[in-house]
Each structure stands twice: as structure tokens, then as C-alpha cells.
Scaffold this motif. Structure first.
Motif, PDB file in Angstrom:
ATOM      1  N   UNK A 196      15.630   5.752 -14.716  1.00  0.00           N
ATOM      2  CA  UNK A 196      16.616   6.407 -15.566  1.00  0.00           C
ATOM      3  C   UNK A 196      17.694   5.386 -15.929  1.00  0.00           C
ATOM      4  N   UNK A 197      18.045   5.304 -17.197  1.00  0.00           N
ATOM      5  CA  UNK A 197      19.102   4.376 -17.598  1.00  0.00           C
ATOM      6  C   UNK A 197      20.453   4.786 -17.013  1.00  0.00           C
ATOM      7  N   UNK A 198      21.352   3.823 -16.932  1.00  0.00           N
ATOM      8  CA  UNK A 198      22.695   4.097 -16.438  1.00  0.00           C
ATOM      9  C   UNK A 198      23.424   4.998 -17.432  1.00  0.00           C
ATOM     10  N   UNK A 199      24.120   5.994 -16.905  1.00  0.00           N
ATOM     11  CA  UNK A 199      24.910   6.906 -17.722  1.00  0.00           C
ATOM     12  C   UNK A 199      26.379   6.662 -17.388  1.00  0.00           C
ATOM     13  N   UNK A 200      27.191   6.472 -18.422  1.00  0.00           N
ATOM     14  CA  UNK A 200      28.618   6.209 -18.247  1.00  0.00           C
ATOM     15  C   UNK A 200      29.398   7.188 -19.110  1.00  0.00           C
ATOM     16  N   UNK A 201      30.411   7.806 -18.499  1.00  0.00           N
ATOM     17  CA  UNK A 201      31.290   8.723 -19.232  1.00  0.00           C
ATOM     18  C   UNK A 201      32.713   8.180 -19.175  1.00  0.00           C
ATOM     19  N   UNK A 202      33.259   7.897 -20.329  1.00  0.00           N
ATOM     20  CA  UNK A 202      34.673   7.534 -20.444  1.00  0.00           C
ATOM     21  C   UNK A 202      35.424   8.835 -20.659  1.00  0.00           C
TER      22      UNK A 202
END
Length: 84
Positions: free
Chosen positions: A1-7
């Protein structure tokens, strides 16, 4: 699973809804709180062309905000991105 980033900012209701949507899918994600960091906010705006939070990335793909995330989920595209 790709990295998920939430700003996000801690007080943003749309940010919380985005986290709940991802939590419901069992997705692990990195949270970057830009609420008290003007430089980080300006850098994110330059990167995305948007001045709102949340801004969500899945891998290198800029999903956008909560509305974009929710729409991608309804179209079935979110699962494709997450399994990418």
C-alpha cells in the motif's frame, strides 16, 4: 500500500471526516498538522495550488481535499489508489 499523508489542522471538521473515512478502510496514514506553521501552509499551497485543508496524498498522487477523497471512494477509485 502506498504511503498516505494528510495535511490538516486539528480543528478542521473536514480533516476529521477524511481521517474517519480512511480509518473505516483500515488505512494507516501520516498526519502533518500545519495549523500553527505558516511556512508549512505556504509550502503546501505552493505544492497543491489550494489554500484549504485537508490535503491528501496517496503515494505521489494528490487526491485533494475531503470532497475529492469521498468522491473517489464513491467511484471506486480510492481502493484502486490504495492498492496501487
Amino acid at each position: 500500500m502506498p504511503q498516505v499523508v494528510i495535511y490538516l489542522t486539528r480543528s478542521c471538521p473536514f480533516c476529521n471526516m477524511a481521517k474517519r473515512l480512511l480509518d473505516g478502510k483500515g488505512v494507516q496514514y501520516e498526519v502533518i498538522d500545519i495549523g500553527n506553521d505558516r511556512d508549512a501552509w505556504a509550502a503546501l499551497e505552493a505544492k497543491t495550488g489550494r489554500n484549504t485543508v485537508p490535503q491528501i496524498y496517496i503515494g505521489e498522487h494528490h487526491v485533494g481535499g475531503f470532497d475529492d477523497l469521498s468522491a473517489a471512494d464513491k467511484r471506486g477509485q480510492l481502493d484502486t489508489l490504495l492498492n496501487g
